[in-house]
Design an enzyme around this catalytic site. Structure first.
Site, PDB file in Angstrom:
ATOM      1  N   ASP A   9     -14.952  99.092  60.717  1.00  0.00           N
ATOM      2  CA  ASP A   9     -15.556 100.409  60.914  1.00  0.00           C
ATOM      3  C   ASP A   9     -16.332 100.278  62.527  1.00  0.00           C
ATOM      4  O   ASP A   9     -17.638  99.242  63.140  1.00  0.00           O
ATOM      5  CB  ASP A   9     -16.340 100.631  59.192  1.00  0.00           C
ATOM      6  CG  ASP A   9     -16.978 102.411  59.578  1.00  0.00           C
ATOM      7  OD1 ASP A   9     -15.943 103.197  59.955  1.00  0.00           O
ATOM      8  OD2 ASP A   9     -18.472 102.036  59.407  1.00  0.00           O
ATOM      9  N   GLU A  32      -9.294  80.195  61.330  1.00  0.00           N
ATOM     10  CA  GLU A  32      -9.876  78.588  60.163  1.00  0.00           C
ATOM     11  C   GLU A  32      -8.289  79.220  58.952  1.00  0.00           C
ATOM     12  O   GLU A  32      -8.093  77.897  58.249  1.00  0.00           O
ATOM     13  CB  GLU A  32     -10.470  78.858  59.646  1.00  0.00           C
ATOM     14  CG  GLU A  32     -11.906  78.266  60.284  1.00  0.00           C
ATOM     15  CD  GLU A  32     -13.682  78.384  59.768  1.00  0.00           C
ATOM     16  OE1 GLU A  32     -13.663  79.142  58.990  1.00  0.00           O
ATOM     17  OE2 GLU A  32     -14.257  78.776  60.486  1.00  0.00           O
TER      18      GLU A  32
END
Length: 553
Positions: free
Chosen positions: A216, A267
């Protein structure tokens, strides 16, 4: 690449070609019956989304919040608000979506927190210059006694962008910045503690198995040094996008944040994705958000905001494919979301309507509903043939128009209140969905309660009615998504064709796509075999406000 051919940026990651369906949880489906949609409600309707044929869902905020801005004021980033259920409900929804082959993207609100967040409450109790205040943007006021705000910035929701606090000893104190509502204080992203906190928040949800984040206000997290005065044009969109060099939008240093987040997502297995809500003045600038080491997608708001005009629409598609392709990213395509007038209404508007302003009972020149729906169906038919990732907003597959006649007493958007009713805001695109023509709240729940009133004529848009009608908007969307997948339209090349100045036309393999945006029918080839049409018609002339996919021979 020839002059007429444009090739989508290559790559096999799911987000490059996905159709992603936005769920606004409080308005999607309500399992508890309290009038507000919830996560068990989402789970109960996943079969409908699987039948529709979407690849992923994006859920607007469901995290702990006092709900001053419908969940975009987050008090706890690691829990589910009781309105929407529990973390266990989220985990069940995620597992059920994955079992159906549907990925899940969650909304993250990093520009600001709720004023009820533990960090902000600690900041109010702490002294000026303290580590607690350094997490947010506190400044001394101007004037003899600090009685004037630090600068002249105006809030997106109306009124000033600064709020003065009362210090712990009862005296008037510093001011804090809020781009939106005073209940949404902005974080200071120059503070490493803020950055580390959000790395932890990302990992919390990634560890639970989410497939990505919609970020956002991705263009607002860094403010210009010195916080210089700025006055936007009177007709500016509320989230920016039309102006350059706005000191609280699109600052260069924000890109360092997303490079950092990119490494966090890397990751994890499974091509996790970041999609940014960034309202920027040009497509070239928008594409900077999706360079290879930053975000994976960003919303194509210039495309969303393009008028119903063949030249303008063709130009923005060409420019989008070029701009995003130059940085190795797919273009995204979007026509509606929870912050804009639904495109079944917006495409028939005859007057300017800046983003965030909304429409309502006193809006002059009400749009023609039939024209709006025809254009919306044609626009979607065109959009879903484009290479890249497409976003759908809940209810557009039913052809829902903007709810324009919401009584003042029921309005919820902070924009309505902070502008004293001068701007209607976004309530009209957030009304709960009609699932059934009969029954309480049109099947949104079993109790008949609804946090925003549903128009009485929405029974005609109910999913159970449209599911049985081969000419319904739901049937059109279902067919489009099936054909899109069958033809691999999410990737590959687009070859432009000439169908006259009033049309947008291109070819995807052996499939021709034509949208008529003019004032007269267009002739189609006599040997055309139509695969999909946005509305029924006889003969070989393509009506106005209509789009088709066809093959020849």
């Amino acid at each position: 690449m020839t002059q007429l051919e444009q090739i989508a940026a290559p790559g096999s990651e799911w987000w490059r070609s996905a159709v992603i369906y936005q769920i606004y949880p409080r308005s999607f489906a309500d399992a508890s019956g309290d009038g507000i949609g919830d996560l068990p409600g989402v789970t109960s309707r996943l079969d409908a989304l699987q039948e529709l044929g979407v690849d992923a869902i994006w859920l607007s905020p469901f995290m702990t919040s006092p709900q001053h801005d419908a969940g975009y004021d987050v008090a706890d980033y690691r829990d589910v608000d009781p309105l929407f259920g529990t973390l266990a409900d989220f985990d069940e929804m995620l597992a059920e979506a994955h079992a159906r082959g549907i990925r899940v993207v969650v909304d993250l609100v990093p520009n600001h927190s709720s004023s009820q967040h533990a960090w902000f409450q600690a900041a109010l109790k702490a002294a000026p210059g303290s580590p607690e205040r350094a997490r947010y943007i506190f400044r001394d006021g101007k004037g003899e006694n600090g009685e004037l705000p630090p600068n002249n910035w105006e809030s997106v929701f109306g009124g000033g962008m600064w709020e003065r606090i009362t210090e712990a000893d009862g005296t008037p104190g510093q001011w804090y910045l809020h781009i939106f509502d005073p209940t949404q204080p902005d974080f200071d992203w120059n503070n490493e503690e803020v950055r580390e906190e959000f790395r932890s928040i990302l990992r919390f949800w990634l560890d639970r198995g989410v497939d990505g984040f919609r970020v956002d206000v991705a263009h607002g997290m860094i403010k210009a040094d010195g916080l210089p005065d700025y006055t936007p044009p009177s007709d500016a969109d509320s989230m920016g996008g039309g102006e350059a060099d706005v000191p609280y939008w699109g600052q260069d240093a924000v890109h360092d944040i997303y490079r950092d987040w990119h490494q966090v997502l890397a990751e994890y297995d499974g091509d996790r994705a970041l999609c940014g809500e960034a309202w920027l003045p040009t497509l070239k600038k928008t594409a900077l958000w999706v360079r290879p080491d930053e975000m994976h997608q960003t919303f194509n708001f210039p495309y969303l905001q393009t008028a119903w005009d063949a030249k303008e629409l063709g130009d923005v598609i060409r420019e989008s494919l070029d701009a995003f392709g130059e940085v190795g990213a797919p273009s995204t395509w979007v026509l509606s979301n929870h912050d804009v007038v639904r495109h079944a209404t917006r495409l028939a508007l005859t007057a300017d309507n800046p983003q965030g302003e909304g429409i309502g009972p006193n809006t002059p020149d009400k749009p023609d509903a039939a024209i709006g729906l025809a254009r919306a169906r044609a626009a979607t038919t065109l959009m879903l043939a484009l290479p890249g990732s497409s976003y759908l907003y809940q209810g557009e597959e039913l052809g829902l128009p903007e709810a324009m006649e919401i009584p003042d007493a029921f309005r919820q958007d902070p924009t309505w209140f902070r502008t004293h009713g001068e701007r209607y805001g976004r309530d009209g695109c957030r009304v709960p969905l009609p699932w059934t023509a009969e029954g309480a709240a049109f099947g949104f729940n079993d109790t008949g309660r609804s946090w925003l009133p549903q128009p009485a004529d929405w029974a005609t848009y109910a999913r159970d009615v449209e599911a049985g009608d081969p000419n319904s908007t739901l049937s059109l969307y279902t067919q489009l998504l099936a054909e899109r997948r069958a033809h691999g339209f999410g990737s590959g090349s687009l070859i432009w064709e000439d169908a006259g100045s009033d049309a947008v036309a291109f070819r995807r393999g052996d499939v021709h796509v034509v949208a008529n945006l003019g004032t007269a029918p267009l002739d189609l080839p006599s040997d055309a075999t139509i695969l999909v049409r946005s509305q029924a018609f006889d003969g070989t002339a393509l009506p106005i406000d209509t789009a088709v996919w066809y093959t020849q021979g």
